[in-house]
Scaffold this motif. Structure first.
Motif, PDB file in Angstrom:
ATOM      1  N   ASP A 144      54.851  28.816   3.297  1.00 56.74           N
ATOM      2  CA  ASP A 144      53.471  28.624   2.859  1.00 56.74           C
ATOM      3  C   ASP A 144      53.180  29.593   1.702  1.00 56.74           C
ATOM      4  OD1 ASP A 144      50.826  27.779   2.691  1.00 56.74           O
ATOM      5  OD2 ASP A 144      50.429  28.012   4.839  1.00 56.74           O
ATOM      6  N   LYS A 200      55.644  24.167   1.846  1.00 49.41           N
ATOM      7  CA  LYS A 200      54.473  23.788   2.645  1.00 49.41           C
ATOM      8  C   LYS A 200      53.267  24.643   2.263  1.00 49.41           C
ATOM      9  CE  LYS A 200      57.295  21.963   6.387  1.00 49.41           C
ATOM     10  NZ  LYS A 200      57.628  22.007   7.829  1.00 49.41           N
ATOM     11  N   ASN A 231      59.979  25.262   4.100  1.00 52.33           N
ATOM     12  CA  ASN A 231      59.075  25.567   5.226  1.00 52.33           C
ATOM     13  C   ASN A 231      58.051  26.660   4.930  1.00 52.33           C
ATOM     14  OD1 ASN A 231      60.426  23.734   7.058  1.00 52.33           O
ATOM     15  ND2 ASN A 231      62.086  25.239   7.120  1.00 52.33           N
TER      16      ASN A 231
END
Length: 331
Positions: free
Chosen positions: A281, A251, A279
């Motif tokens: 970043d 993500k 999940n």
């Protein structure tokens, strides 16, 4: 060449519940900072070298960073593989200190440069070839320096030299293997992602004469994390022949997976492994933050509630070690 292209959703989750085989042996790490000439500006630039040592240490605090390494202690006698590291836009010498210390504990030398005009103190070169090509030339200059340094050169196994990097540093690592960027491709990238940080200046300012990217044949392998792909097409990556391990964040809101790592996966023939951290970043690849850093700069220290950065780094560091050991036949 892709031997193990895995989207590590299941294997990664299993990692949290298994013993990954860390050694209990106590190992010590030293570091030293150096200055060398920037081949772009001819001014001085900084680097730090982490290395194995037999001297007991106490942690070293530098600003808001706590290093489990001691400054200027003796290098453990030996002949070690070397990994060069390039940080992302706006990074610094210690942005990935846990990666370096982990490899040094496992008998590697790790040299990390602070790129001039593209670090947390000075970003004046962004949008120019002084950064987007200069990074490549600066890492090569660092390697030249290390191989000529009287205090370190004897410890380097010149047949076992790798490169690693994050974001713009991962892009830099690919240039070290011979990738050729095409700045005109940024226009198409920015049409798809107009709000990207890369699109604040679409026309890259060129030096006179323009700087030219140069692969370094001394580099045997690259471990790249969330690479910038905006300047690459298949032809631009066609000369990358050495093995590459590519890891990305599912993500990633800064260097989105679809247009960067996932795109490179489809056009890089020398890719040997591809991993996606679920999940996560973009900034999950930076070293876990101290309490002071989380308070001062939460934007680069905060992960989603279901991402444990410490665990992610245990996984990434171990993967990097396994990858370089495999490529250097260290078993």
């Amino acid at each position: 060449m892709l031997k193990n292209m895995t989207i590590y959703y299941f294997v990664f989750l299993l990692f949290f519940f298994m013993d990954i085989g860390y050694s209990n042996e106590i190992r010590f790490v030293g570091f030293r900072t150096v200055q060398l000439e920037d081949p772009v500006s001819q001014k001085l630039m900084k680097a730090v070298i982490f290395y194995p040592s037999e001297t007991a240490i106490t942690p070293t605090e530098i600003g808001m960073v706590k290093l489990y390494a001691a400054r200027d202690i003796p290098v453990k006698i030996g002949h070690y593989p070397l990994v060069l590291f390039s940080h992302g836009n706006g990074g610094g010498l210690f942005s990935h200190h846990d990666f370096a210390i982990f490899l040094a504990k496992n008998n590697y030398l790790v040299a990390m440069i602070e790129h001039p005009e593209d670090n947390f103190k000075d970003s004046s070169g962004l949008g120019t070839d002084r950064v987007w090509i200069g990074r490549n030339l600066q890492v090569t200059a660092l390697l030249d320096y290390l191989l000529q340094d009287a205090s370190l050169s004897a410890n380097i196994d010149t047949n076992k030299i790798g490169v690693a990097g994050f974001s713009a540093g991962a892009y830099t690592a690919l240039l070290m293997l011979g990738a050729k960027p095409k700045f005109a491709l940024l226009l198409n990238y920015c049409q798809a992602l107009p709000t990207s940080v890369l699109c604040e200046q679409i026309d890259i300012l060129l030096s006179k004469p323009p700087l030219i990217a140069k692969g370094d044949q001394r580099i045997r392998a690259a471990f790249v994390m969330s690479p910038v792909a905006a300047f690459f097409d298949k032809q631009g990556l066609s000369e990358v022949l050495q093995p590459v391990y590519l890891v990305a964040a599912e993500k990633d809101t800064v260097i989105p997976l679809q247009y960067n790592a996932a795109y490179i996966k489809t056009i890089l023939s020398s890719l040997v492994q591809y991993t996606v951290i679920p999940n996560a970043d973009h900034f999950v690849f930076l070293s876990p933050c101290s309490t002071a850093m989380r308070s001062e700069i939460p934007s680069i220290c905060t992960d989603s509630v279901n991402v444990n950065r410490n665990k992610v780094h245990e996984f990434i560091n171990q993967e990097a070690l396994h990858f370089f050991n495999d490529q250097f036949n260290l078993h």
